[in-house]
Design a protein around this motif. Structure first.
Motif, PDB file in Angstrom:
ATOM      1  N   ALA A  42       0.838  -1.211   0.000  1.00 46.66           N
ATOM      2  CA  ALA A  42       0.000   0.000   0.000  1.00 46.66           C
ATOM      3  C   ALA A  42       0.868   1.254   0.000  1.00 46.66           C
ATOM      4  CB  ALA A  42      -0.913  -0.006   1.221  1.00 46.66           C
ATOM      5  N   HIS A  43       0.231   2.356  -0.338  1.00 43.30           N
ATOM      6  CA  HIS A  43       0.874   3.674  -0.245  1.00 43.30           C
ATOM      7  C   HIS A  43       0.081   4.492   0.764  1.00 43.30           C
ATOM      8  CE1 HIS A  43       2.688   7.493  -1.323  1.00 43.30           C
ATOM      9  NE2 HIS A  43       1.469   7.986  -1.326  1.00 43.30           N
ATOM     10  N   VAL A  44       0.791   5.112   1.715  1.00 46.21           N
ATOM     11  CA  VAL A  44       0.177   6.022   2.682  1.00 46.21           C
ATOM     12  C   VAL A  44       0.969   7.309   2.605  1.00 46.21           C
ATOM     13  CG1 VAL A  44      -0.433   6.429   5.090  1.00 46.21           C
ATOM     14  CG2 VAL A  44      -0.461   4.088   4.181  1.00 46.21           C
ATOM     15  N   GLY A  45       0.309   8.403   2.233  1.00 46.73           N
ATOM     16  CA  GLY A  45       1.013   9.671   2.091  1.00 46.73           C
ATOM     17  C   GLY A  45       0.050  10.813   1.867  1.00 46.73           C
ATOM     18  N   ALA A  46       0.603  11.946   1.468  1.00 50.17           N
ATOM     19  CA  ALA A  46      -0.213  13.130   1.230  1.00 50.17           C
ATOM     20  C   ALA A  46      -0.762  13.173  -0.203  1.00 50.17           C
ATOM     21  CB  ALA A  46       0.607  14.390   1.504  1.00 50.17           C
ATOM     22  N   ARG A  47      -0.128  12.442  -1.113  1.00 48.80           N
ATOM     23  CA  ARG A  47      -0.546  12.438  -2.514  1.00 48.80           C
ATOM     24  C   ARG A  47      -0.642  11.017  -3.040  1.00 48.80           C
ATOM     25  NH1 ARG A  47       1.611  16.957  -6.067  1.00 48.80           N
ATOM     26  NH2 ARG A  47       0.597  18.630  -4.952  1.00 48.80           N
ATOM     27  N   VAL A  48      -1.424  10.860  -4.084  1.00 53.89           N
ATOM     28  CA  VAL A  48      -1.522   9.576  -4.773  1.00 53.89           C
ATOM     29  C   VAL A  48      -0.319   9.480  -5.713  1.00 53.89           C
ATOM     30  CG1 VAL A  48      -2.899   8.187  -6.368  1.00 53.89           C
ATOM     31  CG2 VAL A  48      -4.041   9.617  -4.657  1.00 53.89           C
ATOM     32  N   PRO A  49       0.431   8.372  -5.659  1.00 55.15           N
ATOM     33  CA  PRO A  49       1.576   8.245  -6.565  1.00 55.15           C
ATOM     34  C   PRO A  49       1.120   8.084  -8.022  1.00 55.15           C
ATOM     35  CG  PRO A  49       1.271   6.233  -5.304  1.00 55.15           C
ATOM     36  CD  PRO A  49       0.277   7.234  -4.774  1.00 55.15           C
ATOM     37  N   ASP A  50       2.012   8.419  -8.941  1.00 49.75           N
ATOM     38  CA  ASP A  50       1.687   8.302 -10.372  1.00 49.75           C
ATOM     39  C   ASP A  50       1.276   6.875 -10.730  1.00 49.75           C
ATOM     40  OD1 ASP A  50       2.176  10.993 -10.788  1.00 49.75           O
ATOM     41  OD2 ASP A  50       4.267  10.660 -11.353  1.00 49.75           O
ATOM     42  N   GLN A  51       2.001   5.904 -10.216  1.00 51.19           N
ATOM     43  CA  GLN A  51       1.644   4.494 -10.408  1.00 51.19           C
ATOM     44  C   GLN A  51       0.859   4.050  -9.168  1.00 51.19           C
ATOM     45  OE1 GLN A  51       2.258   2.665 -13.234  1.00 51.19           O
ATOM     46  NE2 GLN A  51       2.947   4.633 -14.052  1.00 51.19           N
ATOM     47  N   ARG A  52      -0.456   4.165  -9.260  1.00 50.91           N
ATOM     48  CA  ARG A  52      -1.304   3.896  -8.092  1.00 50.91           C
ATOM     49  C   ARG A  52      -1.311   2.405  -7.752  1.00 50.91           C
ATOM     50  NH1 ARG A  52      -6.458   6.793  -6.787  1.00 50.91           N
ATOM     51  NH2 ARG A  52      -6.168   7.706  -8.838  1.00 50.91           N
ATOM     52  N   PRO A  53      -0.888   2.056  -6.515  1.00 46.96           N
ATOM     53  CA  PRO A  53      -0.980   0.654  -6.095  1.00 46.96           C
ATOM     54  C   PRO A  53      -2.433   0.279  -5.800  1.00 46.96           C
ATOM     55  CG  PRO A  53      -0.027   1.998  -4.355  1.00 46.96           C
ATOM     56  CD  PRO A  53      -0.245   2.902  -5.521  1.00 46.96           C
ATOM     57  N   ALA A  54      -2.649  -0.981  -5.489  1.00 45.49           N
ATOM     58  CA  ALA A  54      -4.011  -1.466  -5.234  1.00 45.49           C
ATOM     59  C   ALA A  54      -4.648  -0.795  -4.024  1.00 45.49           C
ATOM     60  CB  ALA A  54      -4.003  -2.982  -5.057  1.00 45.49           C
ATOM     61  N   TYR A  55      -3.839  -0.497  -3.003  1.00 49.81           N
ATOM     62  CA  TYR A  55      -4.350   0.127  -1.777  1.00 49.81           C
ATOM     63  C   TYR A  55      -3.636   1.446  -1.551  1.00 49.81           C
ATOM     64  CZ  TYR A  55      -6.446  -4.402  -0.856  1.00 49.81           C
ATOM     65  OH  TYR A  55      -7.199  -5.550  -0.955  1.00 49.81           O
ATOM     66  N   VAL A  56      -4.419   2.512  -1.386  1.00 44.99           N
ATOM     67  CA  VAL A  56      -3.864   3.854  -1.183  1.00 44.99           C
ATOM     68  C   VAL A  56      -4.654   4.554  -0.084  1.00 44.99           C
ATOM     69  CG1 VAL A  56      -3.440   6.126  -2.225  1.00 44.99           C
ATOM     70  CG2 VAL A  56      -3.169   4.059  -3.610  1.00 44.99           C
ATOM     71  N   VAL A  57      -3.919   5.226   0.817  1.00 47.39           N
ATOM     72  CA  VAL A  57      -4.535   6.083   1.835  1.00 47.39           C
ATOM     73  C   VAL A  57      -3.832   7.428   1.749  1.00 47.39           C
ATOM     74  CG1 VAL A  57      -4.934   6.467   4.299  1.00 47.39           C
ATOM     75  CG2 VAL A  57      -5.038   4.134   3.370  1.00 47.39           C
ATOM     76  N   THR A  58      -4.610   8.496   1.546  1.00 46.18           N
ATOM     77  CA  THR A  58      -4.019   9.834   1.571  1.00 46.18           C
ATOM     78  C   THR A  58      -4.591  10.619   2.742  1.00 46.18           C
ATOM     79  OG1 THR A  58      -5.649  10.843   0.070  1.00 46.18           O
ATOM     80  CG2 THR A  58      -3.640   9.923  -0.930  1.00 46.18           C
ATOM     81  N   VAL A  59      -3.743  11.484   3.286  1.00 44.50           N
ATOM     82  CA  VAL A  59      -4.103  12.344   4.415  1.00 44.50           C
ATOM     83  C   VAL A  59      -3.867  13.774   3.967  1.00 44.50           C
ATOM     84  CG1 VAL A  59      -3.571  12.975   6.801  1.00 44.50           C
ATOM     85  CG2 VAL A  59      -3.379  10.582   6.065  1.00 44.50           C
ATOM     86  N   ARG A  60      -4.882  14.631   4.107  1.00 45.88           N
ATOM     87  CA  ARG A  60      -4.753  16.033   3.703  1.00 45.88           C
ATOM     88  C   ARG A  60      -5.353  16.941   4.767  1.00 45.88           C
ATOM     89  NH1 ARG A  60      -8.357  16.669  -0.709  1.00 45.88           N
ATOM     90  NH2 ARG A  60      -9.848  17.411   0.813  1.00 45.88           N
ATOM     91  N   ARG A  61      -4.571  17.908   5.190  1.00 45.72           N
ATOM     92  CA  ARG A  61      -5.105  18.903   6.111  1.00 45.72           C
ATOM     93  C   ARG A  61      -5.962  19.866   5.304  1.00 45.72           C
ATOM     94  NH1 ARG A  61      -2.988  21.984  11.233  1.00 45.72           N
ATOM     95  NH2 ARG A  61      -4.783  23.341  11.456  1.00 45.72           N
ATOM     96  N   ASP A  62      -7.197  20.051   5.750  1.00 49.43           N
ATOM     97  CA  ASP A  62      -8.123  20.943   5.063  1.00 49.43           C
ATOM     98  C   ASP A  62      -8.315  22.266   5.783  1.00 49.43           C
ATOM     99  OD1 ASP A  62      -8.585  19.073   3.047  1.00 49.43           O
ATOM    100  OD2 ASP A  62     -10.241  18.152   4.113  1.00 49.43           O
ATOM    101  N   GLY A  63      -7.643  22.475   6.904  1.00 56.88           N
ATOM    102  CA  GLY A  63      -7.776  23.726   7.646  1.00 56.88           C
ATOM    103  C   GLY A  63      -7.867  23.451   9.129  1.00 56.88           C
ATOM    104  N   GLY A  64      -8.437  24.397   9.844  1.00 57.30           N
ATOM    105  CA  GLY A  64      -8.595  24.261  11.279  1.00 57.30           C
ATOM    106  C   GLY A  64      -7.739  25.273  12.018  1.00 57.30           C
ATOM    107  N   PRO A  65      -8.249  25.770  13.151  1.00 54.51           N
ATOM    108  CA  PRO A  65      -7.578  26.849  13.883  1.00 54.51           C
ATOM    109  C   PRO A  65      -6.618  26.359  14.966  1.00 54.51           C
ATOM    110  CG  PRO A  65      -9.688  26.429  14.886  1.00 54.51           C
ATOM    111  CD  PRO A  65      -9.572  25.477  13.711  1.00 54.51           C
TER     112      PRO A  65
END
Length: 142
Positions: A42-65
Motif C-alpha cells: 500500500a501507499h500512505v502519504g499526502a498524494r496519490v503516486p503516479d503508479q497507483r498501487p491497489a491500496y492507497v490512503v491519503t491524508v490532507r489537512r483541510d484547515g482548522g484553527p
C-alpha cells in the motif's frame, strides 16, 4: 512587538507559542505502519503516486484553527482506494478505528470523526474510493 509603555497593560506583546505540529505528517506517520502491516504494498502519504498501487490512503489537512498557544485543531480529509467496494470499506473502517485510537497524550491529544466513510462515485479510476473527515487536536512542538 509591544505597543504602549511597559506596565500599562495595553497593546500587543510577543508571546512564546509552540510551533504547530504538521498534522498531515503526524497522521501519516501514525497510519503508515498500521496500514503497511496489513497491506505491505500500500501507499500512505499526502498524494496519490503516479503508479497507483491497489491500496492507497491519503491524508490532507483541510484547515482548522489554533486553539491556544499550544494546541492545534486540524480538520483532516482521508481518502482510501482499494480494488473492490468491500476491500475499500474494510480499509477505510480500519483507518477510522486507528485514528480514533491514536491519541497518545503526546502530540495527538484527540481525534473526532466528523463524517464517516462515504463512497466517492466515479472518480475516474477502476478502484473503489471512500472519503472521510476528522478533527485532530495536536499539541505543538515547543
Amino acid at each position: 512587538v509591544s505597543y504602549g509603555q511597559p506596565g500599562e497593560g495595553a497593546g500587543l506583546s510577543m508571546m512564546t507559542h509552540a510551533t504547530p505540529a504538521d498534522a498531515q505528517l503526524v497522521l501519516i506517520e501514525c497510519l503508515r505502519p498500521l496500514v503497511l502491516a496489513l497491506y505491505p504494498d500500500a501507499h500512505v502519504g499526502a498524494r496519490v503516486p503516479d503508479q497507483r498501487p491497489a491500496y492507497v490512503v491519503t491524508v490532507r489537512r483541510d484547515g482548522g484553527p489554533m486553539v491556544d498557544e499550544v494546541q492545534d485543531q486540524a480538520q483532516v480529509g482521508i481518502n482510501v482506494w482499494a480494488p473492490t467496494e468491500r476491500a475499500c470499506f474494510v480499509l477505510a473502517s480500519q483507518v477510522e478505528r486507528w485514528l480514533m485510537q491514536s491519541p497518545d497524550g503526546g502530540v495527538i491529544l484527540g481525534v473526532t470523526s466528523v463524517s464517516g466513510p462515504a463512497p466517492v462515485p466515479e472518480d475516474g479510476t477502476t478502484q473503489s474510493h471512500i472519503y472521510m473527515t476528522f478533527e485532530a487536536v495536536l499539541r505543538g512542538l515547543e
